[in-house]
Scaffold this active site. Sequence first.
Site, PDB file in Angstrom:
ATOM      1  CD  GLU A 438      -2.366   1.319   2.830  1.00  0.00           C
ATOM      2  OE1 GLU A 438      -2.359   0.307   3.570  1.00  0.00           O
ATOM      3  OE2 GLU A 438      -2.933   2.375   3.146  1.00  0.00           O
ATOM      4  CG  ASP A 513      -0.190   1.959   6.178  1.00  0.00           C
ATOM      5  OD1 ASP A 513       0.929   1.416   6.100  1.00  0.00           O
ATOM      6  OD2 ASP A 513      -0.455   3.084   5.715  1.00  0.00           O
ATOM      7  CG  ASP A 515      -4.197   3.047   8.603  1.00  0.00           C
ATOM      8  OD1 ASP A 515      -4.469   2.206   7.725  1.00  0.00           O
ATOM      9  OD2 ASP A 515      -3.604   4.116   8.358  1.00  0.00           O
ATOM     10  CG  ASP A 517      -7.525   5.051   4.740  1.00  0.00           C
ATOM     11  OD1 ASP A 517      -8.762   4.923   4.820  1.00  0.00           O
ATOM     12  OD2 ASP A 517      -6.946   6.118   4.458  1.00  0.00           O
TER      13      ASP A 517
END
Length: 679
Positions: A438, A513, A515, A517
């Site tokens: 990503e 990641d 998180d 997103d």
Amino acid sequence: MADKKNKDLKKKPANKEGYGADSIQVLKGLEHVRRRPAMYIGDVSSRGLHHLAYEVVDNSIDEALAGYCDKISLTINKDGSITVEDNGRGIPTGMHPTEKKSALEVVMTQLNAGGKFDRSTYKVSGGLHGVGVSVVNALSQWLKVEVKRDGKIFFQEYRAGEPVADVKETGKVDPKVTGTKTTFMPDSEIFTTTLIKYEILEDRLRELAYLNREVTIIIDDERNKKKDVFHFEGGIKEFVKYIDSARKSFMKEPIFLKGERDNTQVEVAFQYNESYNDNIFTYVNDINTHEGGTHLVGFKTALTRTLNNYGSKANIIKNDKIQLTGDDFREGLTCVISTKVPEPQFEGQTKTKLGNSEVKSIVETIVGEQLQEYLETNPSVAKKIIEKCLRAAEAREAARKARELIRRKNALEFSGLPGKLADCSISDPDHCEIYLVEGDSAGGSAKQGRDRRFQAILPLKGKILNVEKARINKVLENEEIKSIITALGAGIGNSDEFDESKLRYGKVILMCDADVDGSHIRTLLLTFFYRHMKEIIETGRLYIAQPPLYKIKINREEHYAYDEKEKDQILKRFKIEAKPAKDKATQPPEIGEAEVSESGELVVKGKGFTISRFKGLGEMNPEQLWSTTMNPETRTILQVSIDSAVAADKVFETLMGEEVEPRRAFIEKNAKYVKNLDI
Ligand code: 0RA
């Protein structure tokens, strides 16, 4: 040829009959099962553990297939053991003619003994899981079995598969009441985890209830009072509705077809929905044949031919228009094919492909005849179906052009590989892996940190397309998806068009990641692979990288923690207590207290230590990324598997599909589980 075939049929393999002394030698003793458990149940992780429960349930399902059992209950007990009870005939308890002990003991303690009773024409337990209940016994710390038969109750108990005592009669019962009750405690010395998950068992039991409409299956969790009762009068027709509950359909009811020939039973239920994917679940004797096989081929052939013929005859398909292909007749199709085959041959990489050639024409004939009749008696539904297929054909034509474009572009470019791919130097796929990363910045770190001999990096920009809401031509126009397809080199599509032998990497690793997103992007990628390159998942090639959540620096030494628990363990080991943060504006942090740093990360300062929380992969330098996430010697990567195809389909459709309400309901229901949502 024909002669030979007949002879083979008559000559049954010697080890299938009788109880010859030498075969007992080989089969006797469950020592081997305990020494090499993976050989029998695949692995000793959570997957193998749940396998034990399936095995016992499958034995009860066999009793249902034989027509003697209509109720099965599974209870997860407070102590973590599992009880499976059925109202079948009960495992025979009389003296075994050659073993000179109770048949019950023989079934429970000898490999393959159960199969010798030939209870039913169709066997679940002889299929994929088919290792026999004795394997469950061998891998259990203890197991207790109670049989009600001939007005009596019989009992025996075992430790690691060894009887504690002879079978004994423990009571009387109404002779009309019969059944088998097995309780077992999976052995923690064998399994890496002995935690049974309700949700995993629930999926399989629901599936079994849809496939066997006469049975009621109850699952009960004594640990937290969860309970479900599965009984579906409508069988696989209801199953199709369940699968499509988050999709819209123009059909009121799925089409249901059923027939039998040469002891092979065929049931098919299907409907069309507004989506662009086809979703065909095939079963042989209640076993999900992920890789398809002759039953699937027979169905596809009949569907294409019958719809084509009808469409032409009814003048809905005009000759001058584009030629419709099989794919066009399957766009937006949700279908369950359930066959019962006396002696199924399982082939393929994961032994989930039906090989029996005779089944193709049986399914083809039954579906062909009955579908034609359906279309003729329901002309308005028939018209809608054919019109939908025509629209699919037009879109396919557009997709073909898009594909052609990728191919031409590849031919023009120097290597045919995407420009931003940093390829590895070794070309043997078995030794190569590709990271789909990503973001460009993390991609950059990964390129520098990797071992370039066998690790390739493909950075992905932003969010890839949600393939759940897009037709194939849009999917193929998407830049990120195009670069994934060309980098992997094996094409796209499930089984027909995807050519595994051309795959350029043995492992495909998603690195996102930690998180919100990141998890969204991961879900989008998983959806893409599930819908368009399922084989990558089915052959165990898709992985998820596990970057650490925390870096804890203690006396110049760096420790990484991959979750909260691990962080706490490390802190405990060094006797560090991290207190919650104070209001920074009013009071400066004291040593040992948490503080939110400028960049937003949690920092705990103390004498000689800091804890920082990684927000994204980009925060790690190449060396850190290598040592924590990419070095095969030290990293952890999670393998993506599809244990229940139906459950996976539901997750993707609900999270990514058009309908909002089911998504809201799903998130509400699963909010407390999302932490360990594994697909
Ligand atoms: C062998 C023969 C018969 C039944 C069974 C096994 C049997 C096994 C299991 C395992 C779980 N539940 C079960 N129920 C039955 C049939 C014997 C007869 O003819 O009565």
